[in-house]
Design an enzyme around this catalytic site. Structure first.
Site, PDB file in Angstrom:
ATOM      1  N   CYS A   1       0.601  -1.208  -0.001  1.00 15.37           N
ATOM      2  CA  CYS A   1       0.087  -0.148   0.033  1.00 15.37           C
ATOM      3  C   CYS A   1       0.879   1.253  -0.249  1.00 15.37           C
ATOM      4  O   CYS A   1       0.462   2.422  -0.084  1.00 15.37           O
ATOM      5  CB  CYS A   1      -0.902  -0.144   1.023  1.00 15.37           C
TER       6      CYS A   1
ATOM      7  N   HIS B   1      -9.329   3.864  -1.140  1.00 17.51           N
ATOM      8  CA  HIS B   1      -7.989   3.263  -0.998  1.00 17.51           C
ATOM      9  C   HIS B   1      -7.705   2.391  -2.495  1.00 17.51           C
ATOM     10  O   HIS B   1      -7.661   1.241  -2.307  1.00 17.51           O
ATOM     11  CB  HIS B   1      -7.864   2.484   0.121  1.00 17.51           C
TER      12      HIS B   1
END
Lengths: 129, 389
Positions: B85, B336
């Site tokens: 991420c 996200h």
């Protein structure tokens, strides 16, 4: 010679394959650094604490206490629909396992078997009555 | 003197983007970023692109040249980054280094990802893709997922410091409020504690609304050298960018609540920028789960360990509070799309420091911080940005 092992390695050096074989027969293997005594529950190529290359393969305790836990309700394809996992404190190191039963932080647990996923085992712990 | 400066920023809305290809989606962020900077393709020296999962989820690799060709950058050097991420913060770090070293003067940096069912994958399939960042041998067989990783961290934090489920819910309530002010956010609706508590459990203590959504989206920034920045309107300076890693697997980390890599990365960034946590006016932190925001605000030094939860409940991190956290809505409400998140945080910092954030504008900020983590917080990049005087 390409077949030579790196400095400090022997045929006894713990690998994932040997660790997995042990989990399947009810044993947890880890490593203790011969220089600084640091213990890990999953095989490394050097001591993660002092980078020493002389690591003894050791049998870890099969009982410990729950350091943290959660019940996973949305699971990856190929896994069961719902299960509890926990980080188990074995004294000198910690290891992740699936829980058979229901535990909370600080509960005592012992190794009770293993699960299989895509050809690899994971340890299973159960609460100690 | 800045390490590099952002002179253009662009991003798509985050959410579902239908049947768009990754390189097409990236163009929807990259072209606005170039237009914002007022630079043409002929001015761009390189493309640094982040994408985390397409190799696994879409059988789509070698995205750098594909994205470059889509936006008229054929021929420039391009490279693709993957660090879970933290992917596009990593692309940014490397671009900053290349600019600082004098290798490039103008670099287009960004990220793109498709994680909604539009990618063709179901929730259990995408949950498996996300779990690829956990240890293949020692965590995946046990069935650990990423909600599970952060649940283990958060439950230990609750045990050690008395953090409560109400503290967690208040992070979600705040970030949804911020998201309601952000037209690019996936979740524009406000929620209450009850919304959180009544949602299905994902991995206790996290209910659905404690978790960021699956998102599609792209983001991009135009990065230039300190010297070159003066010829642009409203450059925003990157004065520190720190990066550190932590151990895998999670069980062997000395502490699962400290997120040590974030502390190390923040320390580097503060030193480079000659700033401290007290100088930070607002920040965007990696709130993939509500508990992750609490850990992050402690790790970057905004609050003492254990005070992150109460701080959220007391409104100290809300817009109008002493240090607004995630004015964009954060990963929680903005969304996200993994590889796009790092540069999307920098797009928000740029908008805020320029005073162009509209209804969610922080009151006259001069210093913003971005915290982007990957995996079990085993990669963290912390960036400090300041408006140019």
């Amino acid at each position: 010679m390409s077949s030579e092992l790196p400095d400090g390695w022997t045929d006894d050096t713990l690998t994932h394959a040997k660790w997995a074989e042990a989990v399947r027969v009810g044993t947890l293997l880890g490593q203790r650094c011969r220089s600084c005594d640091h213990v890990v529950a999953t095989p490394k190529s050097v001591c993660v604490d002092c980078t020493g290359r002389e690591l003894s393969t050791i049998e870890l305790p099969t009982t410990g206490t729950v350091y943290s836990e959660t019940t996973i309700e949305v699971t990856p394809v190929g896994q069961d629909d719902r299960y509890q996992v926990a980080i188990v404190d074995l004294g000198e190191t910690r290891v992740l396992g699936q829980i058979s039963g229901d535990v909370e932080i600080d509960d005592e647990v012992s190794l009770s078997g293993h699960v299989e996923y895509e050809g690899m085992p994971g340890p299973t712990f159960s609460p100690v009555e | 003197m800045s390490r590099a400066s952002i002179v253009g920023a662009g991003m798509t809305t985050f959410g579902s983007h239908g049947a768009v290809a990754l390189h097409e989606l990236f163009a929807q962020a990259a072209l606005p970023a170039l237009d914002d900077a007022g630079v043409s393709q002929a001015d761009v020296d390189a493309l640094y692109l982040g994408n985390t999962s397409a190799a696994v989820s879409e059988n789509d690799t070698h995205l750098g040249p594909k994205a470059a060709a889509q936006i008229g950058l054929t021929g420039v050097p391009t490279q693709r980054f993957e660090d879970a991420c933290a992917t596009s913060a990593m692309a940014t770090k490397h671009a900053v280094h290349a600019i600082e070293a004098g290798i490039h003067d103008v670099v287009l940096v960004g990220g793109v990802e498709r994680c909604t069912p539009q990618s063709g994958l179901s929730t259990p399939e995408m949950t498996k893709v996300f779990a690829s960042a956990a240890s293949r041998q020692y965590e995946q067989p046990v069935g650990l997922t990423f909600p599970g990783v952060f649940a283990l961290m958060t439950k230990r934090h609750m045990h050690e410091y008395g953090t409560t489920k109400e503290h967690l819910a208040d992070v979600a309530v705040k970030n949804h409020y911020h998201g309601s002010l952000n037209p690019r956010a996936q979740h524009g609706e406000e929620i209450t504690r009850e919304t959180v508590f009544e949602g299905p459990l994902i991995a206790d203590p996290f209910h659905l609304y404690d978790c960021c959504p699956f998102s599609d989206g792209a983001s991009a920034i135009v990065l230039v050298s300190d010297e070159y920045a003066d010829s642009f309107d409203q450059p925003v300076d990157i004065n520190g960018i720190g990066h550190a890693s932590g151990g895998v697997p999670l069980a062997e980390q000395a502490s699962v609540t400290m997120t040590q890599a974030a502390r190390d990365a923040a320390g580097q960034a503060y030193d480079q920028a000659d700033l401290t946590a007290e100088d930070v006016d607002f920040c965007e932190v990696h709130d993939c789960f509500t508990g992750a925001e609490i850990l992050a605000t402690e790790a970057v030094g905004l609050f003492e360990d254990g005070d992150g939860g109460p701080a959220a409940s007391e409104g100290r991190t809300r817009l109008g509070g002493e240090v607004p956290v995630n004015p964009s809505g954060g990963l929680k409400a903005k969304g996200h799309p993994i590889g796009a998140t790092g540069t999307a945080q920098l797009v928000e910092l740029t908008d805020q420091l320029r005073g162009e954030a509209g209804d969610r504008q922080v009151d006259s900020p001069s210093v913003g911080l971005a915290h982007n983590l990957g995996g079990e917080a085993a990669t963290t990049v912390v960036t400090l940005m300041e408006a140019r005087a």
